[in-house]
Write a protein that holds these residues in place. Sequence first.
Motif, short mmCIF file in Angstrom:
data_model
loop_
_atom_site.label_atom_id
_atom_site.label_comp_id
_atom_site.label_asym_id
_atom_site.label_seq_id
_atom_site.Cartn_x
_atom_site.Cartn_y
_atom_site.Cartn_z
N UNK A 21 -6.71 -10.07 8.84
CA UNK A 21 -7.27 -10.87 7.63
C UNK A 21 -6.77 -9.86 6.28
N UNK A 22 -6.67 -10.73 5.30
CA UNK A 22 -6.12 -10.10 3.91
C UNK A 22 -6.89 -10.69 2.89
N UNK A 23 -7.26 -9.50 2.02
CA UNK A 23 -8.38 -9.79 0.98
C UNK A 23 -7.64 -9.28 -0.16
N UNK A 24 -7.33 -10.50 -1.32
CA UNK A 24 -7.02 -10.17 -2.55
C UNK A 24 -7.96 -9.31 -3.63
N UNK A 25 -7.29 -8.17 -4.28
CA UNK A 25 -7.92 -7.32 -5.02
C UNK A 25 -7.49 -7.13 -6.48
N UNK A 26 -8.37 -6.99 -7.42
CA UNK A 26 -7.89 -6.72 -8.83
C UNK A 26 -8.50 -5.56 -9.18
N UNK A 27 -7.84 -4.75 -10.12
CA UNK A 27 -7.99 -3.17 -10.49
C UNK A 27 -7.63 -3.13 -11.87
N UNK A 28 -8.52 -2.51 -12.62
CA UNK A 28 -8.13 -1.92 -13.81
C UNK A 28 -8.19 -0.68 -14.02
N UNK A 29 -7.33 0.31 -13.90
CA UNK A 29 -7.31 1.74 -13.92
C UNK A 29 -6.06 2.45 -13.35
N UNK A 30 -6.10 3.57 -13.44
CA UNK A 30 -5.03 4.45 -13.01
C UNK A 30 -5.20 4.68 -11.57
N UNK A 31 -3.95 4.31 -10.75
CA UNK A 31 -4.03 4.26 -9.51
C UNK A 31 -3.67 5.72 -8.84
N UNK A 74 -2.02 -2.02 1.60
CA UNK A 74 -1.62 -2.61 0.65
C UNK A 74 -0.59 -3.53 1.24
N UNK A 75 -0.69 -4.67 1.10
CA UNK A 75 0.17 -5.84 1.82
C UNK A 75 1.60 -5.64 1.21
N UNK A 76 2.59 -5.57 1.97
CA UNK A 76 3.92 -5.55 1.33
C UNK A 76 4.26 -6.70 0.62
N UNK A 77 4.65 -6.32 -0.66
CA UNK A 77 5.08 -7.41 -1.64
C UNK A 77 4.13 -8.08 -2.53
N UNK A 78 2.67 -7.62 -2.35
CA UNK A 78 1.57 -8.08 -2.96
C UNK A 78 1.32 -7.53 -4.53
N UNK A 79 1.92 -6.27 -4.70
CA UNK A 79 1.34 -5.80 -5.76
C UNK A 79 2.19 -6.22 -7.23
N UNK A 80 1.27 -6.81 -8.00
CA UNK A 80 1.69 -7.54 -9.32
C UNK A 80 1.04 -6.69 -10.37
N UNK A 81 1.78 -6.11 -11.25
CA UNK A 81 1.33 -5.45 -12.35
C UNK A 81 0.91 -6.45 -13.53
N UNK A 82 -0.14 -6.19 -14.26
CA UNK A 82 -0.38 -7.17 -15.34
C UNK A 82 -0.46 -6.29 -16.83
N UNK A 83 -1.06 -6.68 -17.58
CA UNK A 83 -1.00 -6.14 -18.93
C UNK A 83 -1.79 -4.69 -18.74
N UNK A 84 -1.33 -3.59 -19.53
CA UNK A 84 -1.83 -2.39 -19.44
C UNK A 84 -1.96 -1.74 -18.10
N UNK A 85 -2.99 -1.29 -17.47
CA UNK A 85 -3.31 -0.83 -16.21
C UNK A 85 -3.93 -1.83 -15.32
N UNK A 86 -3.81 -3.19 -15.69
CA UNK A 86 -4.22 -4.06 -14.75
C UNK A 86 -3.15 -4.27 -13.48
#
Lengths: 151, 255
Positions: free
Chosen positions: A81-91, A59-71
């Motif tokens: 290389x780096x790949x952006x990821x979105x996820x809804x759920x409990x980590x 997980x890239x340093x400084x890349x984690x952004x929390x959205x609404x709810x568990x997004x």
Amino acid sequence: MTRKQRRSVLIATCVAVLGVAVGLVLFALEDSIVFFYSPSDIAEKNIKPGQRIRIGGLVEEGSVKRGDGTQVQFAVTDTAKTLPVTYIGVLPDLFREGQGVVAEGKLGGDGIFVAESVLAKHDENYMPPEVAEALRKQGVWQGAGQAAKAN
Amino acid sequence: MADTPGFFGRLANPTFFLKLSGAVLPWLTGLTVILMLVGLYLVFFFAPPDYQQGETVKIMFIHAPSAWLAMMGYSIVTIASIGSLIWRHPMADVAAKAALPIGACFTLLALITGSLWGKPMWGTYWVWDARLTSVLILFFLYLGLMALWQAIEEPSRAGRAAAILAIVGSVNLPIIKFSVDWWHTLHQPASLTRLDAPAIHPSILIPLLVMMVAFTALFFVLHLTAMRTEVLRRRVQALRLTQVDAARAGEGARA
């Protein structure tokens, strides 16, 4: 040659042939045996959007952004290389920046990976909290990310 | 070698084996108990919680030794099987057969403890990655070999069939060991057997190493006991057969 020697040679030959055969099979099946692809593999292998795959990296340093709810949004990197990821759920509990992670899901058309499940990957380092803290202070070791990169 | 048997040649004599193992077992059992107690004390009162895993790291002190014995057990089965095929000696069969259920138990223990560790750490009990899958195959190999021994009645034929299957299955051993290096897996790479220093802090490493030695001693206690049982079982069977033969001969004489 005595019978014992003949049997030894026969066994050694059979094991060698079997070993080579299994080796070739495993080499050919490499793509299905790997549990996940790294972001570099994704770029190389030309994976189509919508194909169900697993990606893994740090997980890239400084890349984690929390959205609404568990997004949550983060980026997975293998330092090349780096790949952006979105996820809804409990980590998982071990999910944090600089830590190894494996996400299962599909690549979107916009190049963002939509994860359906996220697993934390633990590295092979074990130490008490005080030692980890001391190492971090000395700047010898920047947390789990550093150690995993060394592999 | 046939004229002047060396140590292994003499060990292959069941009577000598029973004598020697009978003398060694009490000492080995005592050593195992002491090592286990010291190991468990270190695990629970000396080893600190891990900086990331917390107390969950304690599972590793059972998991890693079990996984090691799963591999060591199968290595013993493989070496004994090679011995059995080349020298055709019943004691090699006894050694291979006796190690099977013990190896299977430790493999299962490694799978279960790994699974219990995986849930809080990875977020899943099970994944089909190369390490987990190859260890599951090892477990099935143990079960298959045990089933083969049960399926064939005549010991020497069962021994030969099981030996061939065991040697074929031994290609799985390097796959298990190197799976974490050859492919991307969820399972972490080796912490102990690395070219550089172990990736474990001494406060966690020392209890782990004591537990490894304690488990290994336990394996040999169980293996020697199982081998003795198998030798005695075969003797009982041989005695029964001679009794039946004698009874038949007696009946024949009366008729």
